[in-house]
Scaffold this motif. Sequence first.
Motif, PDB file in Angstrom:
ATOM      1  N   LEU A  64       0.748  -1.252  -0.038  1.00  0.00           N
ATOM      2  CA  LEU A  64      -0.081  -0.117   0.095  1.00  0.00           C
ATOM      3  C   LEU A  64       0.909   1.347   0.045  1.00  0.00           C
ATOM      4  O   LEU A  64       0.517   2.178  -0.699  1.00  0.00           O
ATOM      5  N   ALA A  65       1.949   1.144   0.932  1.00  0.00           N
ATOM      6  CA  ALA A  65       2.808   2.365   0.923  1.00  0.00           C
ATOM      7  C   ALA A  65       3.561   2.497  -0.257  1.00  0.00           C
ATOM      8  O   ALA A  65       4.206   3.603  -0.577  1.00  0.00           O
ATOM      9  N   PHE A  66       3.941   1.465  -1.146  1.00  0.00           N
ATOM     10  CA  PHE A  66       4.507   1.714  -2.424  1.00  0.00           C
ATOM     11  C   PHE A  66       3.611   2.327  -3.359  1.00  0.00           C
ATOM     12  O   PHE A  66       4.185   2.891  -4.082  1.00  0.00           O
ATOM     13  N   TYR A  67       2.555   1.794  -3.659  1.00  0.00           N
ATOM     14  CA  TYR A  67       1.416   2.218  -4.545  1.00  0.00           C
ATOM     15  C   TYR A  67       0.865   3.363  -4.208  1.00  0.00           C
ATOM     16  O   TYR A  67       0.370   4.249  -5.328  1.00  0.00           O
ATOM     17  N   THR A  68       0.545   3.851  -3.225  1.00  0.00           N
ATOM     18  CA  THR A  68       0.101   5.122  -2.801  1.00  0.00           C
ATOM     19  C   THR A  68       1.033   6.229  -2.038  1.00  0.00           C
ATOM     20  O   THR A  68       1.881   5.614  -1.353  1.00  0.00           O
TER      21      THR A  68
END
Length: 433
Positions: free
Chosen positions: A288-292
């Motif tokens: 989640l922290a990678f994509y957003t």
Amino acid sequence: MKRNYIYKITCTLLVLVMIASCKKEYRNPSGANSDDVLTTAKGLTGVTVGLQRVYTVGRLGVYFNSVSTTGFSTNEIMLMNSGNIPELQLFTGGNSVDGTNNILTNLWTYSNKIIFDADNVINNAANLSDQNYASGLIAYASLYKALALGNLSQYWENIPSGIGKNVSFISRVEGFNKAIAVIDNALAVIAAKNISSAFLANMPAGIDIVNSLYAIKARYALFAGNYPVALAAANSVDLTKKSTFNFDAQTLNPIFEIATSTNNVFQPTNANLGLTGANTPDPADKRLAFYTVPNATAPTARLGGFGLTSTTAIPLYLPGEITLIKAEVYARQAAPDPVNALAELNKVVTKQPAADPFGVGAGLPPVVVVPLTPANILPLIYKHRCIELYLSGLKLEDMRRFGQPNADRKRNFFPYPFVERDNNPNTPADPAF
């Protein structure tokens, strides 16, 4: 130096073609003589380099339009400006989407253009005296032809059987199988004649040709339901290697250029990537922290991942996709193997970002499935494909394959662009939804 030179002559060589529907030749009669271009290694190299540009660059490119079509239709992304009419149609869905939609027209037209150009390379490269150089041309062009065929087959129930006037149509499954046949031919050519270092020096950096051919073969064999072929191809991919579309200050990452930098086209639906219910990601999922990227003002989730900067490379495939293909095949094959399906799934679930070539890792505890059956594993494979492969242009195909409710997406398949329907009497009827 050679690579930069070839890149510069590509724009000149591209005047050989002009954008039209698939029943016409993509030629510009005022352009360079095709005999000069298609009979020399230099000319064929320029056309081949052009395939990547047509696939990846800008708002017209196949990649951006594939990501947009799937993203809006599956709630991965939300519309930021209702004045963008093609995007608004896809975001609204249903009958709002028609044959005038420019995103679909670009996806259709440029995919067919790639097939046309790739055929010219494949058919003429075999006549070169340097067969090792020809091997590279055929393999590289075949990769993009397969991608173009696969993209058409993901969005339309039927696709053109070829390029020409009033062409007939074949089913989308036949389209996937045609892409696989193109790849198989390329792999046979490479096996017979190794790709020369001179050819590789003239290509844009980033593409691992052999691994990409096997990865795309695995993808489309899975989509076609040919599980033994999908598993064999997936097992042939070296998951430690990267294959990427690279960008620079002159050729920008299309997601960043059009969406991230402007905040005027689309952004993530939310920090959960638009997923709800049983598919909602674990808050501890590091993907989640990678994509957003958190944002102080609306939208509170901004694009990260492979649209983060103007020069962020975009993977042609992710290692996690290949692992999840194996998991799905084990669960779906004639003699299901849920033990190995779970083992492959957990390789993705437990992977730390540092262990992935692209930094995509969930970093979660292993999944426990009780009872251990394909019916219980498949929904988890779908969930982790949605997260692992966010905004890759693959989710709509996944939703259909995994039997997700129609209510969770805005279209199943798309109407044929008017640019085709108005010029080809063989164009099939549009789908109802």
